[in-house]
Design a protein around this motif. Structure first.
Motif, PDB file in Angstrom:
ATOM      1  N   LYS A 214      20.034  -6.060 -56.891  1.00  0.00           N
ATOM      2  CA  LYS A 214      18.728  -5.554 -56.492  1.00  0.00           C
ATOM      3  C   LYS A 214      17.739  -5.578 -57.649  1.00  0.00           C
ATOM      4  CE  LYS A 214      16.646  -1.494 -54.291  1.00  0.00           C
ATOM      5  NZ  LYS A 214      16.918  -0.129 -53.749  1.00  0.00           N
TER       6      LYS A 214
ATOM      7  N   ARG B 160      21.395  -3.143 -67.567  1.00  0.00           N
ATOM      8  CA  ARG B 160      21.817  -2.343 -66.424  1.00  0.00           C
ATOM      9  C   ARG B 160      21.446  -3.083 -65.137  1.00  0.00           C
ATOM     10  NH1 ARG B 160      20.568   3.984 -68.100  1.00  0.00           N
ATOM     11  NH2 ARG B 160      21.996   3.999 -69.901  1.00  0.00           N
TER      12      ARG B 160
ATOM     13  N   MET C 207      21.464  -3.079 -61.037  1.00  0.00           N
ATOM     14  CA  MET C 207      21.525  -2.299 -59.795  1.00  0.00           C
ATOM     15  C   MET C 207      21.850  -3.240 -58.641  1.00  0.00           C
ATOM     16  SD  MET C 207      20.615   0.585 -61.153  1.00  0.00           S
ATOM     17  CE  MET C 207      19.653   1.254 -62.517  1.00  0.00           C
TER      18      MET C 207
ATOM     19  N   ILE D 285      25.751  -0.925 -61.589  1.00  0.00           N
ATOM     20  CA  ILE D 285      25.671   0.365 -60.903  1.00  0.00           C
ATOM     21  C   ILE D 285      25.508   0.122 -59.399  1.00  0.00           C
ATOM     22  CG2 ILE D 285      24.365   2.518 -60.690  1.00  0.00           C
ATOM     23  CD1 ILE D 285      23.435   2.092 -63.572  1.00  0.00           C
ATOM     24  N   ARG D 286      26.409   0.754 -58.623  1.00  0.00           N
ATOM     25  CA  ARG D 286      26.320   0.702 -57.152  1.00  0.00           C
ATOM     26  C   ARG D 286      26.172   2.130 -56.640  1.00  0.00           C
ATOM     27  NH1 ARG D 286      29.828   1.290 -52.763  1.00  0.00           N
ATOM     28  NH2 ARG D 286      29.302  -0.019 -50.950  1.00  0.00           N
ATOM     29  N   GLU D 287      25.086   2.378 -55.972  1.00  0.00           N
ATOM     30  CA  GLU D 287      24.810   3.732 -55.489  1.00  0.00           C
ATOM     31  C   GLU D 287      24.410   3.671 -54.014  1.00  0.00           C
ATOM     32  OE1 GLU D 287      22.047   7.596 -56.668  1.00  0.00           O
ATOM     33  OE2 GLU D 287      21.524   5.598 -57.373  1.00  0.00           O
TER      34      GLU D 287
END
Length: 547
Positions: A486, A498, A500, A537-539
């Protein structure tokens, strides 16, 4: 008549006899006188001979006496010399005995130190041996666990094959799909299952390796950095020379600019004279030329006589001084690192690094720091410390003459060290410190690590804004090129990226694989100092609104 005739004859006869007698007497008298004269001469000769003989006897006696005295003096001198030799020999014996005793004491102390060092190494080896034993036990346990997991995976695969057959039959019956479509669905399910297993294995191995290797590696690196701290020095491509007054600018320029033209032609450096009060600027990419020009200009200003002939003389003097400083800088680097044998020509080339910069960092100071770091880490690991120091010091030797010779500084460094008969491991460390050739020893890895530490520590190097921005942009582009990403941000001056990801497209087990894929591309496509951390990072958020 007859009587007159006889008389004269008788008279003549008498006269003759008288004359004869007188002649005889005269002859006798003369002969007697001659004999007496001869006798007197003979007597005098005898007396002279006797006097001479007596004198010779006296001389002989004197010579004998002198020889006797000389013999006694020689004897006395011989006795004195003998005593002096004996005293000297005794003194030499005492000195030699003292030297032997000092040497024995030194060797005893050295033997004691070596014994202590060997004892410490033995203790270290025992400790490492115990660590290796523990590691071997852990590896054995890990192998058993992996074997169990492999058996489990094999069972799961068999079960999956059975499920595949059942699902295949069921899908064919229910949805009337052809065999190829059903196979794609089943393979997708199996692929998801294997991806999960792969991510779990990667995480488990990384946790186990990081638990021990990171702490040990960090400790070695921290110890090396603490023991070889170096100042941060930024270098530029210009030098500023102070003037006693602004009138000196006109004298430097000269009539119709002849002085400044001569100065620039002899030094190869641009002399910039602007409105800045009491200063002139020297500009040039070659630091050695710039230093020669700076010293020559300072000498000219101090001397006061500025004309083309004087400029040539001062430039020659400054060039000689700089050449002497270059050799002294090379020798000082060797003395600082404890290196005793190196070809003088290589020492001279090494000293040229004092006037060479890379990203604003002085290359000679950087090379000394790399040598110290590599030596410290080699000592901690039980490797050849001297060889590591030598390889670290010479790893960038090619940068000293890369402006004059075609080729990269790695290729030039390899050719120089081979020419001056450096050890093969040193040559390989130079050739491999940028990954151009395979590393033949662990010392080459230490040189790479030390080079990275020296160049990546804060403030060690400077980059142009354009290169800095381009590197950050490339980092973000690489990370954002993957499907499901993303957003990607390069932070901490490009030390971390970083990433996303969209939770609907990438699962938790897939982010570990994605981080490794991004890391591999960054290592392959980008050139950067130090390390770059990849964080994926996976949220997933669930939002509900109560009304």
């Amino acid at each position: 008549m007859m009587n007159n005739t006889v008389f004269p004859l008788a008279t003549v006869a008498v006269i003759f006899l008288i004359s004869l007698v007188v002649g005889c007497l005269i002859g006798y008298a003369i002969r007697k006188n001659v004999w007496e004269t001869r006798a007197e001469n003979a007597r005098q000769s005898v007396e002279a001979i006797l006097a001479k003989a007596k004198a010779e006897v006296e001389v002989a006696k004197a010579e004998i006496q002198a020889q006797k005295q000389a013999a006694e003096a020689v004897k006395r001198d011989a006795e004195t010399e003998k005593k002096a030799k004996i005293l000297e020999a005794q003194e030499e014996i005492r000195d030699y005995r003292q030297k032997v005793e000092d040497e024995l004491n030194r060797r005893r102390d050295e033997a004691a130190r070596k014994e202590n060092r060997l004892q410490q190494k033995e203790d270290t080896l025992d400790h490492r041996s115990s660590l290796l034993d523990d590691r071997e036990k852990q590896l054995t346990q890990r192998k058993a666990q992996i074997k169990q997991q492999e058996e489990k995976v094999a069972g799961l695969l068999e079960e999956a094959h059975g499920l595949v057959e059942k699902q295949n039959d069921k899908l064919l019956e229910i949805s009337r799909l052809d065999e190829e479509e059903a196979k794609k669905i089943v393979l997708a399910q199996v692929s998801d299952h294997l991806t999960k297993e792969k991510a779990e294995l990667i995480r488990a191995n990384e946790e186990e390796i990081s638990a021990r290797a990171d702490r040990f590696a960090h400790q070695i690196i921290v110890d090396a950095i603490q023991s070889s701290a170096a100042d941060t020095v930024a270098e530029t491509t210009v030098s500023v020379v102070d003037l006693p007054n602004d009138d000196m600018k006109g004298r430097i320029i000269g009539r119709e600019g002849r002085n400044i033209r001569s100065f620039e032609a002899m030094t190869g450096v641009d002399l910039i004279i602007d409105d800045t009060p009491n200063t002139v600027t020297l500009s040039g990419f070659d630091s050695i030329r710039r230093e020669v020009a700076k010293r020559a200009l300072q000498k000219l200003i101090k001397d006061g006589r500025i004309h083309p002939a004087r400029i040539e003389e001062m430039v020659d003097k400054a060039r000689k001084e700089v050449n002497d400083d270059i050799y002294e800088a090379g020798e000082s680097a060797l003395m600082e690192l404890g290196i005793h044998r190196m070809n003088p020509e290589l020492v001279k080339i090494l000293g040229r690094l004092k006037y060479r910069t890379s990203y604003g960092q002085n290359v000679l100071a950087h090379s000394i720091e790399v040598g110290k770091l590599a030596g410290t880490m080699a000592a901690e690991l039980g490797l050849d410390e001297k060889l590591a120091v030598r390889a670290g010091l010479l790893h960038d030797i090619g940068k000293a003459i890369d402006h004059d010779i075609e080729g990269s500084h790695v290729e030039i460094g390899v050719e120089l060290t081979r020419k001056y008969h450096e050890p093969d491991l040193v040559v390989n460390a130079i050739a491999a410190h940028h990954g151009d050739v395979p590393k033949l020893s662990f010392i080459a890895d230490l040189v790479v690590a030390a080079d990275t530490i020296s160049s990546a520590r804060p403030g060690a190097r400077s980059e142009s804004l354009e290169n800095y921005i381009r590197r950050l942009t490339e980092l973000e582009d690489i990370a954002g090129s993957y499907d499901g990403v993303k957003q990607a941000y390069a932070i901490q001056a490009g030390r971390e990226v970083r990433v996303m990801v969209e939770p609907g497209k990438i699962l938790d087990d897939e982010i570990t694989v994605l981080a490794h894929e991004i890391r591999d591309r960054v290592e392959k496509e980008l050139d950067y100092p130090g390390n770059i951390k990849i964080t994926v990072i996976r949220e997933k958020r669930a939002v509900a609104v109560a009304k």
